[in-house]
Design a protein around this motif. Structure first.
Motif, PDB file in Angstrom:
ATOM      1  N   UNK A  70      28.637  43.913  52.007  1.00  0.00           N
ATOM      2  CA  UNK A  70      28.547  44.768  50.836  1.00  0.00           C
ATOM      3  C   UNK A  70      29.898  44.928  50.143  1.00  0.00           C
ATOM      4  N   UNK A  71      31.006  44.802  50.869  1.00  0.00           N
ATOM      5  CA  UNK A  71      32.316  44.887  50.232  1.00  0.00           C
ATOM      6  C   UNK A  71      32.486  43.763  49.209  1.00  0.00           C
ATOM      7  N   UNK A  72      32.132  42.550  49.603  1.00  0.00           N
ATOM      8  CA  UNK A  72      32.287  41.400  48.719  1.00  0.00           C
ATOM      9  C   UNK A  72      31.351  41.505  47.523  1.00  0.00           C
ATOM     10  N   UNK A  73      30.087  41.811  47.785  1.00  0.00           N
ATOM     11  CA  UNK A  73      29.109  41.821  46.692  1.00  0.00           C
ATOM     12  C   UNK A  73      29.371  42.958  45.706  1.00  0.00           C
ATOM     13  N   UNK A  74      29.786  44.120  46.188  1.00  0.00           N
ATOM     14  CA  UNK A  74      30.035  45.219  45.252  1.00  0.00           C
ATOM     15  C   UNK A  74      31.265  44.941  44.385  1.00  0.00           C
ATOM     16  N   UNK A  75      32.288  44.312  44.950  1.00  0.00           N
ATOM     17  CA  UNK A  75      33.438  43.919  44.138  1.00  0.00           C
ATOM     18  C   UNK A  75      33.010  42.927  43.057  1.00  0.00           C
ATOM     19  N   UNK A  76      32.210  41.954  43.443  1.00  0.00           N
ATOM     20  CA  UNK A  76      31.727  40.978  42.468  1.00  0.00           C
ATOM     21  C   UNK A  76      30.908  41.661  41.371  1.00  0.00           C
ATOM     22  N   UNK A  77      30.098  42.633  41.757  1.00  0.00           N
ATOM     23  CA  UNK A  77      29.249  43.311  40.776  1.00  0.00           C
ATOM     24  C   UNK A  77      30.057  44.203  39.836  1.00  0.00           C
ATOM     25  N   UNK A  78      31.233  44.626  40.260  1.00  0.00           N
ATOM     26  CA  UNK A  78      32.121  45.330  39.322  1.00  0.00           C
ATOM     27  C   UNK A  78      32.488  44.426  38.156  1.00  0.00           C
ATOM     28  N   UNK A  79      32.847  43.184  38.458  1.00  0.00           N
ATOM     29  CA  UNK A  79      33.222  42.246  37.403  1.00  0.00           C
ATOM     30  C   UNK A  79      32.017  41.883  36.536  1.00  0.00           C
ATOM     31  N   UNK A  80      30.861  41.733  37.181  1.00  0.00           N
ATOM     32  CA  UNK A  80      29.660  41.409  36.406  1.00  0.00           C
ATOM     33  C   UNK A  80      29.318  42.552  35.464  1.00  0.00           C
ATOM     34  N   UNK A  81      29.424  43.788  35.953  1.00  0.00           N
ATOM     35  CA  UNK A  81      29.135  44.955  35.109  1.00  0.00           C
ATOM     36  C   UNK A  81      30.094  45.017  33.927  1.00  0.00           C
ATOM     37  N   UNK A  82      31.366  44.717  34.168  1.00  0.00           N
ATOM     38  CA  UNK A  82      32.351  44.732  33.087  1.00  0.00           C
ATOM     39  C   UNK A  82      32.021  43.679  32.031  1.00  0.00           C
ATOM     40  N   UNK A  83      31.693  42.480  32.490  1.00  0.00           N
ATOM     41  CA  UNK A  83      31.351  41.405  31.549  1.00  0.00           C
ATOM     42  C   UNK A  83      30.082  41.739  30.777  1.00  0.00           C
ATOM     43  N   UNK A  84      29.100  42.302  31.464  1.00  0.00           N
ATOM     44  CA  UNK A  84      27.855  42.685  30.802  1.00  0.00           C
ATOM     45  C   UNK A  84      28.107  43.746  29.734  1.00  0.00           C
TER      46      UNK A  84
END
Length: 370
Positions: free
Chosen positions: A144-158
């Protein structure tokens, strides 16, 4: 050393040790101030006065505190379940999208209807963004550490895409939505108190501060006074024992992360609906990451988180006044102070614990206690 550590009185574990860690952080901060030729005592006085010494400063302190309560609680719920949710930034971002959609599309409705709908939208959008990393952790073993960090960037791009291409007013060059209708503004505390005949200084402090305190009480009740909370804490303490006892770890992981994401989404109520009154880029401003330190310093207990959030809120506001009064102490220096607190409260959390444990396990202390 582990034996004495387990026998520490609760007040030592949740009170004395954090106080010692915080004192060490401020001691090092004082040395840094001395190194650049500034008086630590004068600097502390300026910071305290800036944070609590006048009405507007106190309002800003509590405004920042509100953000840290939400993100601290968000991290704490996941942490009790053995999960390290680094995704509060992205979850708050999506919570802001939910709040904006409600406020933009339903701004004609009365305020008493819009506010509950915005609260629900913030929780649902934040929880939905946390659901995917939770599912991947529970079903696929993705950390979950890796995926939540990745989803931060995805949320920013979105959010950049939506604000530039979809939600910005026609002809506008700014990546932000239009200003919400007045009915979709969270009432400011000074306006509410003025209606009750009490005059206070103007500040962006709004009713989301009250909601943050309600959430803190709700999290306390959830974790320590419900079956679900007990199951989450058992899962965090010993996943094997939780499974052996008939609990469903995969289900609990998803529930914990969705509650965590919903709490993070509430940050948008304060920033978007309470202060900016429009959706804009970077409104999370790192609050999700600082919330990790807030939760760790508060021992992941709602009461401790509120106090820790107040400390960081005072640092934000008092630091702004300090950098204005003393130009040699820049905003970057205030970030250094925050970093030192995070270092001693987080990474070096147990540095003084063995010595304190030996003291409380010593025959001298036991004789004095008797």
């Amino acid at each position: 050393m582990s034996g004495p550590s387990r026998e520490l009185p609760r007040w030592v574990d949740i009170g004395l040790i954090p106080f010692v860690n915080l004192s060490a952080a401020f001691l090092v901060t004082g040395l840094v101030f001395l190194a650049i030729g500034e008086s630590p005592v004068d600097s502390v006085i300026i910071m305290l006065n800036g944070a609590f010494g006048y009405g507007t400063g106190l309002g800003y302190t509590l405004f920042y505190t509100t953000n840290f309560i939400f993100t601290g609680l968000a991290f704490a719920v996941a942490f009790h379940a053995g999960l390290f949710n680094i995704g509060a930034e992205g979850q708050a971002y999506l919570g802001g999208l939910g709040v904006a959609l409600v406020c933009l599309s339903l701004g004609f409705l009365p305020m008493v209807i819009i506010i509950p709908l915005a609260i629900i939208a913030a929780a649902l959008f934040g929880a939905a963004w946390a659901f995917i990393p939770a599912y991947l952790q529970a079903k696929r073993g993705s950390h979950v550490v890796i995926t939540t960090i990745m989803f931060n960037f995805i949320a920013s791009a979105l959010m950049i895409y939506l604000l530039v291409n979809v939600l910005s007013p026609k002809g506008s060059m700014n990546p932000e939505t239009r200003t919400f209708d007045p009915n979709a503004h969270l009432p400011l505390i000074h306006d509410v108190l003025a209606g009750l005949g009490m005059a206070v200084a103007r500040s962006p402090l709004n009713l989301s501060f009250i909601w943050a305190l309600v959430c803190a009480v709700a999290v306390w009740l959830l974790l320590w006074h419900t079956t679900l909370g007990y199951q989450l804490r058992v899962l965090g303490a010993n996943p094997s024992a939780a499974a052996y006892a008939g609990m469903k770890p995969q289900r609990l992981i998803v529930i914990a992360m969705m509650i965590s994401g919903g709490l993070a989404g509430f940050l948008a109520l304060n920033e978007i609906m309470g202060a900016s009154n429009r959706l804009l880029l970077q409104f999370t401003a790192g609050y999700g990451f600082v919330g990790i330190a807030v939760a760790l310093m508060g021992r992941s207990h709602p009461f401790g988180i509120v106090l820790s959030a107040l400390l960081f809120g005072a640092l934000y506001q008092g630091g702004a006044d300090l950098s204005f009064e003393k130009p040699t102490i820049t905003r970057d220096m205030i970030v250094v102070v925050q970093g030192l607190i995070i270092l001693f409260a987080g990474a070096l959390e147990h540095m003084f614990r063995p010595q304190i444990a030996r003291f409380f396990a010593s025959s001298w202390f036991k004789a004095k206690e008797a």
